[in-house]
Scaffold this motif. Structure first.
Motif, mmCIF file in Angstrom:
data_model
loop_
_atom_site.group_PDB
_atom_site.id
_atom_site.type_symbol
_atom_site.label_atom_id
_atom_site.label_comp_id
_atom_site.label_asym_id
_atom_site.label_seq_id
_atom_site.Cartn_x
_atom_site.Cartn_y
_atom_site.Cartn_z
ATOM 1 N N THR A 272 72.479 7.378 -22.426
ATOM 2 C CA THR A 272 71.788 6.511 -23.203
ATOM 3 C C THR A 272 72.260 4.905 -23.052
ATOM 4 N N ARG A 273 73.339 4.567 -22.855
ATOM 5 C CA ARG A 273 73.873 3.487 -22.478
ATOM 6 C C ARG A 273 73.265 3.012 -21.117
ATOM 7 N N ASN A 274 73.468 3.849 -20.122
ATOM 8 C CA ASN A 274 72.826 3.459 -18.786
ATOM 9 C C ASN A 274 71.489 3.596 -18.862
ATOM 10 N N LYS A 275 70.733 4.147 -19.688
ATOM 11 C CA LYS A 275 69.233 4.028 -19.778
ATOM 12 C C LYS A 275 68.682 2.672 -20.591
ATOM 13 N N VAL A 276 69.257 2.287 -21.423
ATOM 14 C CA VAL A 276 68.835 1.210 -22.348
ATOM 15 C C VAL A 276 69.370 -0.223 -22.337
ATOM 16 N N GLU A 277 70.931 -0.137 -21.919
ATOM 17 C CA GLU A 277 71.642 -1.247 -22.010
ATOM 18 C C GLU A 277 71.108 -2.605 -21.339
ATOM 19 N N ASP A 278 71.106 -2.455 -20.054
ATOM 20 C CA ASP A 278 70.715 -3.634 -19.132
ATOM 21 C C ASP A 278 69.186 -4.031 -19.653
ATOM 22 N N ILE A 279 68.347 -2.973 -19.794
ATOM 23 C CA ILE A 279 66.899 -3.574 -20.292
ATOM 24 C C ILE A 279 66.990 -4.179 -21.422
ATOM 25 N N CYS A 280 67.587 -3.759 -22.497
ATOM 26 C CA CYS A 280 67.629 -4.594 -23.871
ATOM 27 C C CYS A 280 68.366 -5.883 -23.557
ATOM 28 N N LEU A 281 69.219 -5.897 -22.798
ATOM 29 C CA LEU A 281 69.920 -7.180 -22.672
ATOM 30 C C LEU A 281 69.087 -7.988 -22.222
ATOM 31 N N LYS A 282 68.313 -7.936 -21.101
ATOM 32 C CA LYS A 282 67.437 -8.689 -20.324
ATOM 33 C C LYS A 282 66.228 -8.999 -21.242
ATOM 34 N N GLU A 283 65.697 -8.256 -22.007
ATOM 35 C CA GLU A 283 64.502 -8.293 -23.145
ATOM 36 C C GLU A 283 65.056 -9.427 -24.110
ATOM 37 N N MET A 284 66.366 -9.268 -24.555
ATOM 38 C CA MET A 284 66.901 -10.058 -25.545
ATOM 39 C C MET A 284 66.874 -11.504 -25.063
ATOM 40 N N ILE A 285 67.477 -11.801 -23.893
ATOM 41 C CA ILE A 285 67.621 -12.927 -23.209
ATOM 42 C C ILE A 285 66.279 -13.687 -23.039
ATOM 43 N N GLU A 286 65.345 -12.877 -22.773
ATOM 44 C CA GLU A 286 63.930 -13.474 -22.640
ATOM 45 C C GLU A 286 63.235 -13.767 -23.860
ATOM 46 N N HIS A 287 63.012 -12.680 -24.687
ATOM 47 C CA HIS A 287 62.237 -12.888 -25.816
ATOM 48 C C HIS A 287 62.978 -13.257 -27.068
ATOM 49 N N ALA A 288 64.227 -12.700 -27.348
ATOM 50 C CA ALA A 288 64.685 -13.307 -28.645
ATOM 51 C C ALA A 288 65.308 -14.565 -28.301
ATOM 52 N N TYR B 38 73.614 -0.665 -32.711
ATOM 53 C CA TYR B 38 73.880 -0.729 -31.308
ATOM 54 C C TYR B 38 73.106 -1.958 -30.788
ATOM 55 N N LEU B 39 71.818 -2.097 -31.336
ATOM 56 C CA LEU B 39 71.127 -3.234 -30.805
ATOM 57 C C LEU B 39 71.493 -4.513 -31.439
ATOM 58 N N ALA B 40 72.085 -4.339 -32.546
ATOM 59 C CA ALA B 40 72.196 -5.477 -33.422
ATOM 60 C C ALA B 40 73.634 -5.979 -32.616
ATOM 61 N N THR B 41 74.535 -5.183 -32.215
ATOM 62 C CA THR B 41 75.723 -5.692 -31.452
ATOM 63 C C THR B 41 75.487 -6.034 -30.006
ATOM 64 N N LEU B 42 74.600 -5.714 -29.549
ATOM 65 C CA LEU B 42 74.033 -5.959 -28.221
ATOM 66 C C LEU B 42 73.632 -7.519 -28.320
ATOM 67 N N LEU B 43 72.848 -7.691 -29.423
ATOM 68 C CA LEU B 43 72.396 -9.156 -29.787
ATOM 69 C C LEU B 43 73.390 -10.120 -29.933
ATOM 70 N N ARG B 44 74.494 -9.736 -30.617
ATOM 71 C CA ARG B 44 75.593 -10.559 -30.835
ATOM 72 C C ARG B 44 76.318 -10.821 -29.474
ATOM 73 N N VAL B 45 76.397 -9.792 -28.622
ATOM 74 C CA VAL B 45 76.873 -10.147 -27.427
ATOM 75 C C VAL B 45 76.152 -11.367 -26.476
ATOM 76 N N VAL B 46 74.672 -11.254 -26.704
ATOM 77 C CA VAL B 46 73.974 -12.171 -25.908
ATOM 78 C C VAL B 46 74.011 -13.377 -26.590
ATOM 79 N N GLU B 47 74.084 -13.597 -27.788
ATOM 80 C CA GLU B 47 74.452 -14.864 -28.459
ATOM 81 C C GLU B 47 75.895 -15.564 -27.883
ATOM 82 N N CYS B 48 77.044 -14.632 -27.880
ATOM 83 C CA CYS B 48 77.949 -15.102 -27.373
ATOM 84 C C CYS B 48 78.190 -15.516 -25.777
ATOM 85 N N ALA B 49 77.110 -14.742 -25.002
ATOM 86 C CA ALA B 49 76.940 -15.114 -23.717
ATOM 87 C C ALA B 49 76.388 -16.496 -23.535
ATOM 88 N N ILE B 50 75.320 -16.615 -24.245
ATOM 89 C CA ILE B 50 74.544 -17.946 -24.337
ATOM 90 C C ILE B 50 75.630 -19.209 -24.746
#
Length: 289
Positions: free
Chosen positions: A62-78, A146-158
């Motif tokens: 599951t992580r391998n399937k969705v994580e990178d895709i979700c990170l990239k989509e969040m960076i661009e669209h969120a 899980y997605l909310a946690t990823l979103l927080r990671v992206v915020e920190c990365a930005i």
């Protein structure tokens, strides 16, 4: 038994292969897992025992399937970063945060484990003993935390990305200011750097006094119009504008030394303090145990 329906045949095949490989390593018969649909989209799991390694396989997939895709989509669209170079840089920082390669971010310390969140949800599914599950529905409805946690990671990365941009701009500004200033010294200067204790010697190996360091720091402030120059080392160095600098330190990776290196570049050499010879060392020191 639970039946998991995947959107793509390759997904069902990938999960089955991982289960078979893991079962083989554990000397288990993998007959409890099979693909029941001709298109290989339907995976049947006859689970009576050995749930733990199945949870591991499903979590990893599951992580391998969705994580990178979700990170990239969040960076661009969120967060609306459309530039490809910026997207790649922020994505790289986000991955480094997830892997624990970036320290000192308070917001990250309290974030839950990404694998733990996914594993808990799969555990819940298996405990419910439901007969059918669509993998896409699992992602949509079960991975909100899980997605909310990823979103927080992206915020920190930005935030880290913006700080890096500010840092690089700061470095370039100081380099430009230095390029317009002639050095007042003829020879190499020596610096002893021991965490909070910084001792600077001029090209005649005379230790600079606190008053001299203060004057040099004030000069650097006027030269650069900066308001956040370190007054122990960076400010006096810019005020001196030396042609060459030899720094001897206990902690070669100290952030302040790396900033000095980034600004002065080839003009600076940083060496372990033990390498300073008695001839070069006008200031006595004791080697740390």
């Amino acid at each position: 038994m639970i039946t998991i329906a995947f959107s793509h045949p390759s997904d069902g095949i990938a999960v089955l292969k991982k289960i078979i490989r893991t079962a083989t390593k554990k000397n288990l018969n993998p007959s409890f897992a099979k693909l029941s649909d001709p298109s290989s989209k339907i995976l049947e799991l006859h689970i009576h025992e050995h749930k733990e390694f199945i949870l591991d396989v499903l979590t990893e997939f599951t992580r391998n399937k969705v994580e990178d895709i979700c990170l990239k989509e969040m960076i661009e669209h969120a967060f609306f970063y459309s530039d490809t170079a910026e997207q790649k840089e922020i994505f790289s920082i986000a991955k480094s945060i997830i892997l624990g390669e970036i320290e000192g971010i308070p917001e990250v310390k309290n974030l839950p484990s990404l694998s733990g969140i996914i594993r808990d949800q799969w555990q819940s599914i298996l405990s419910e003993k439901r007969n059918f599950l669509e993998f896409e529905a699992f992602i949509k409805f079960r991975l909100k935390s899980y997605l909310a946690t990823l979103l927080r990671v992206v915020e920190c990365a930005i935030d880290e990305y913006k700080l890096e941009l500010e840092y690089q701009s700061f470095i370039e500004h100081l380099r430009t200011c230095l390029s317009k200033q002639k050095s007042m010294l003829k020879h190499d200067i020596v610096i002893l750097f021991d965490h909070e204790n910084v001792v600077i010697f001029d090209d005649r190996q005379n230790q600079l006094s606190k008053k001299e360091l203060k004057n040099l720091h004030d000069r650097a402030l006027k030269l650069t119009n900066a308001v956040n120059l370190d007054e122990r080392l960076l400010g006096p160095l810019i005020g001196l504008a030396p042609s060459t600098v030899s720094i001897f330190a206990y902690d070669l990776d100290h952030p302040l030394l790396q900033t000095v290196k980034n600004i002065f570049q080839e003009k600076v050499t940083i060496s372990p303090i033990e390498k300073m010879t008695l001839k070069d060392n006008p200031y006595p020191y004791k080697k740390k145990s």
